[in-house]
Design a protein around this motif. Structure first.
Motif, short mmCIF file in Angstrom:
data_model
loop_
_atom_site.label_atom_id
_atom_site.label_comp_id
_atom_site.label_asym_id
_atom_site.label_seq_id
_atom_site.Cartn_x
_atom_site.Cartn_y
_atom_site.Cartn_z
N LEU A 1 0.83 -1.21 0.00
CA LEU A 1 0.00 0.00 0.00
C LEU A 1 0.86 1.26 0.00
CD1 LEU A 1 -2.89 -0.96 2.45
CD2 LEU A 1 -3.10 -0.43 0.03
N ILE A 2 1.94 1.23 0.75
CA ILE A 2 2.83 2.40 0.79
C ILE A 2 3.48 2.62 -0.59
CG2 ILE A 2 4.97 3.30 1.77
CD1 ILE A 2 4.11 2.03 4.43
N ILE A 3 3.93 1.56 -1.21
CA ILE A 3 4.54 1.68 -2.55
C ILE A 3 3.50 2.18 -3.55
CG2 ILE A 3 5.53 0.37 -4.46
CD1 ILE A 3 6.93 -1.36 -2.29
N ALA A 4 2.30 1.61 -3.48
CA ALA A 4 1.23 2.03 -4.39
C ALA A 4 0.87 3.50 -4.17
CB ALA A 4 0.00 1.16 -4.21
N SER A 5 0.95 3.97 -2.93
CA SER A 5 0.64 5.38 -2.67
C SER A 5 1.65 6.30 -3.34
CB SER A 5 0.58 5.66 -1.16
OG SER A 5 1.87 5.70 -0.59
N PHE A 6 2.91 5.89 -3.40
CA PHE A 6 3.91 6.71 -4.08
C PHE A 6 3.71 6.67 -5.60
CE2 PHE A 6 6.12 6.28 -0.02
CZ PHE A 6 6.49 7.61 0.18
N VAL A 7 3.26 5.53 -6.11
CA VAL A 7 2.99 5.42 -7.54
C VAL A 7 1.81 6.31 -7.93
CG1 VAL A 7 2.28 3.81 -9.36
CG2 VAL A 7 4.01 3.12 -7.70
N MET A 8 0.85 6.46 -7.03
CA MET A 8 -0.32 7.30 -7.30
C MET A 8 0.05 8.76 -7.53
SD MET A 8 -3.21 5.55 -7.29
CE MET A 8 -4.48 6.68 -6.82
N TRP A 9 1.20 9.19 -7.03
CA TRP A 9 1.63 10.58 -7.20
C TRP A 9 2.04 10.88 -8.64
CZ3 TRP A 9 0.84 14.69 -4.24
CH2 TRP A 9 0.49 14.46 -2.93
N ILE A 10 2.09 9.86 -9.49
CA ILE A 10 2.40 10.07 -10.90
C ILE A 10 1.18 10.62 -11.64
CG2 ILE A 10 3.02 8.87 -13.05
CD1 ILE A 10 4.63 6.92 -11.32
N ILE A 11 0.01 10.30 -11.15
CA ILE A 11 -1.23 10.68 -11.84
C ILE A 11 -1.47 12.19 -11.92
CG2 ILE A 11 -3.76 10.44 -11.79
CD1 ILE A 11 -3.30 7.59 -10.71
N PRO A 12 -1.33 12.97 -10.85
CA PRO A 12 -1.62 14.41 -10.97
C PRO A 12 -0.83 15.15 -12.05
CG PRO A 12 -1.57 13.80 -8.66
CD PRO A 12 -1.11 12.60 -9.44
N PRO A 13 0.48 14.90 -12.23
CA PRO A 13 1.15 15.60 -13.34
C PRO A 13 0.68 15.14 -14.73
CG PRO A 13 2.76 14.77 -11.77
CD PRO A 13 1.44 14.22 -11.37
N LEU A 14 0.14 13.94 -14.82
CA LEU A 14 -0.34 13.43 -16.10
C LEU A 14 -1.80 13.82 -16.38
CD1 LEU A 14 1.18 9.83 -16.03
CD2 LEU A 14 2.07 11.86 -17.16
N ALA A 15 -2.52 14.25 -15.36
CA ALA A 15 -3.95 14.57 -15.51
C ALA A 15 -4.24 15.62 -16.59
CB ALA A 15 -4.53 15.00 -14.17
N PRO A 16 -3.45 16.66 -16.76
CA PRO A 16 -3.76 17.65 -17.80
C PRO A 16 -3.77 17.08 -19.22
CG PRO A 16 -2.18 18.57 -16.27
CD PRO A 16 -2.34 17.13 -15.92
#
Length: 98
Positions: free
Chosen positions: A8-23
């Motif tokens: 879960l901790i590793i997946a939480s860090f991977v989730m931080w890739i999404i906001p810069p890609l959202a635009p």
């Protein structure tokens, strides 16, 4: 439980890739905002659930390890210890002591 927490901790860090890609997603402005905000909230929730499962000390150690701020400091320390001149000086001092 420990492995689930680490996952879960590793997946939480991977989730931080999404906001810069959202635009760049083919969504409306409101949709992009919701995706980015949802990813950030989900990442924090996943991190804290993982932290509860692995324990506070392990979570703090992982967070510190994955902080890019500390990567440069470690690299500088490695560069300082692997300096050729320092190694030669230490080698010569070792030979002189024998």
């Amino acid at each position: 439980m420990y492995r689930i927490g680490i996952g879960l901790i590793i997946a939480s860090f991977v989730m931080w890739i999404i906001p810069p890609l959202a635009p760049f997603l083919p969504l409306s402005a409101a949709g992009k905002t919701l995706v980015a905000t949802g990813a950030i909230v989900a990442a924090e929730i996943m991190f804290w659930i993982g932290a509860v499962l692995v324990g506070k000390e392990a979570a703090a150690k992982l967070r510190k390890y994955w902080n890019p701020k500390h990567w440069r400091i470690k690299q500088r320390r490695l560069d300082e210890t692997n300096d050729d001149e320092t190694s030669r000086d230490q080698t010569q001092e070792g030979i002189m002591r024998k």
